[in-house]
Design a protein around this motif. Sequence first.
Motif, PDB file in Angstrom:
ATOM      1  N   SER A 261       2.265  -9.197  -3.613  1.00 37.58           N
ATOM      2  CA  SER A 261       1.076  -8.885  -4.383  1.00 37.58           C
ATOM      3  C   SER A 261       0.359 -10.160  -4.767  1.00 37.58           C
ATOM      4  O   SER A 261      -0.664 -10.095  -5.401  1.00 37.58           O
TER       5      SER A 261
ATOM      6  N   VAL B 136       0.839  -1.190   0.000  1.00 37.96           N
ATOM      7  CA  VAL B 136       0.000   0.000   0.000  1.00 37.96           C
ATOM      8  C   VAL B 136       0.871   1.236   0.000  1.00 37.96           C
ATOM      9  O   VAL B 136       1.841   1.326   0.734  1.00 37.96           O
TER      10      VAL B 136
ATOM     11  N   THR C  39      -3.111   3.651  -2.602  1.00 45.03           N
ATOM     12  CA  THR C  39      -3.266   2.615  -3.611  1.00 45.03           C
ATOM     13  C   THR C  39      -3.011   1.280  -2.940  1.00 45.03           C
ATOM     14  O   THR C  39      -1.891   0.991  -2.526  1.00 45.03           O
ATOM     15  N   PHE C  40      -4.038   0.490  -2.787  1.00 45.27           N
ATOM     16  CA  PHE C  40      -3.923  -0.818  -2.152  1.00 45.27           C
ATOM     17  C   PHE C  40      -3.642  -1.862  -3.222  1.00 45.27           C
ATOM     18  O   PHE C  40      -4.450  -2.051  -4.130  1.00 45.27           O
ATOM     19  N   ARG C  41      -2.539  -2.547  -3.107  1.00 40.43           N
ATOM     20  CA  ARG C  41      -2.214  -3.600  -4.071  1.00 40.43           C
ATOM     21  C   ARG C  41      -2.849  -4.904  -3.614  1.00 40.43           C
ATOM     22  O   ARG C  41      -2.524  -5.433  -2.565  1.00 40.43           O
TER      23      ARG C  41
ATOM     24  N   THR D 261      -5.282  -3.398  -8.224  1.00 43.71           N
ATOM     25  CA  THR D 261      -5.241  -2.472  -7.087  1.00 43.71           C
ATOM     26  C   THR D 261      -6.634  -1.945  -6.780  1.00 43.71           C
ATOM     27  O   THR D 261      -7.557  -2.047  -7.582  1.00 43.71           O
ATOM     28  N   THR D 262      -6.767  -1.359  -5.589  1.00 42.77           N
ATOM     29  CA  THR D 262      -7.910  -0.536  -5.237  1.00 42.77           C
ATOM     30  C   THR D 262      -7.384   0.865  -4.975  1.00 42.77           C
ATOM     31  O   THR D 262      -6.493   1.052  -4.136  1.00 42.77           O
ATOM     32  N   THR D 263      -7.899   1.839  -5.710  1.00 44.19           N
ATOM     33  CA  THR D 263      -7.433   3.214  -5.592  1.00 44.19           C
ATOM     34  C   THR D 263      -8.377   3.999  -4.691  1.00 44.19           C
ATOM     35  O   THR D 263      -9.596   3.927  -4.852  1.00 44.19           O
TER      36      THR D 263
ATOM     37  N   THR E 169       5.697  -1.646   1.095  1.00 48.66           N
ATOM     38  CA  THR E 169       5.482  -2.601   0.017  1.00 48.66           C
ATOM     39  C   THR E 169       5.343  -3.982   0.620  1.00 48.66           C
ATOM     40  O   THR E 169       5.799  -4.267   1.727  1.00 48.66           O
TER      41      THR E 169
END
Length: 357
Positions: free
Chosen positions: A357, A22, A311-313, A298-300, A354
């Motif tokens: 993923s 994230v 930004t959630f990976r 991702t979720t932005t 980080t």
Amino acid sequence: MAKPRLVAAVLALSAAIAAMGVEQRHDFTTTSTAAAPRAYVVGKTGLVQVVDTRTGTVLAHADTAGRATGVAVSPDGQRVYVVNGWTGSITEVDPNTGAVIDRIFTQVQLSQAAMRPDGKRLYVSASGGVAVVDPEHFRLVAAVKVAGQPQGLAVHPNNQILYVANAQDGTVGLVDTATAFQTSTVQVGGLPQHLAISPDGKRLYVSSMRLGEQTPGTLSVIDTTTNQVVGSLSVGRGAGSVAVTPDGSTVYLALPKESSVAVIDAATMTLRERLPIDSPSVAIAPGDPRVFLATGPTTTVLDSSNAVLATFRMKSVDLRETRPRQFDAAIIAFPPGQPTATGSRTWSSKSSSTGSS
């Protein structure tokens, strides 16, 4: 009349909380004193990830084993209902463990879902009507007949009216939730696909796809006290999902066919700006000013100024297959209803980290 259903095997998923990459850039404040809500993110292939929206951590994940077209969450956030539209099934998931609890097989193609704010009924649009589910016992209890290929659904905060986007005849149907009968329709034109209601219940927003060269895609607004269309905005080729900010002042409209997100002034129904973000789904949690966008792996997360807050990976999911399956976020959902607390809570999230993923 109840349809046959089949209890699915409980998924053998890890109970450990997995860290997710994230990047966070700004402070944010919610209008509730409660903790930051969990986001329920569903991928195209039916994978589900439950995300702590304060840290970006994936708390649980599940596989509903079918292409997802809709999702709804119970008011307490303890159950997630995924619509596997192509297989005609509704899958009940425990978001705490990732276990698939149960399934309902309807034997018809399904589309989208909406949970009544009181949690007593789950509505799922289907070919030729709307399936009504009792979430407590997870069984079909009624079917609502509506005209014209129902798609998007929304329930008034008073729990008394279900709104149905009827794509085939360009209308929005009004269904009495007590009797499960459609009582009237409102003509909006085009191909209505998605609905969102303002937190105060006074305005219903309808996104419609383009119908031929002469009818562009639109975002229409219906005054729910008069059931009249009081505004409309042309939005190009086609409209995606809709979300309204807690104060009702701003509407976000995903435009996946144009790889952008429209930001609309609710009072004037005018376009403020287009954000160059390719997303099929936008969502806002009750009482939370942040905007959540499904952006593939991702979720932005946007703040109230439309700057990227985080930004959630999303995690690649290893379900004992030959190789991990890449997550492709398609739908984001939150529990319905309004926050019960008042005040505000601020988190400082300026660091970045980080992870896998």
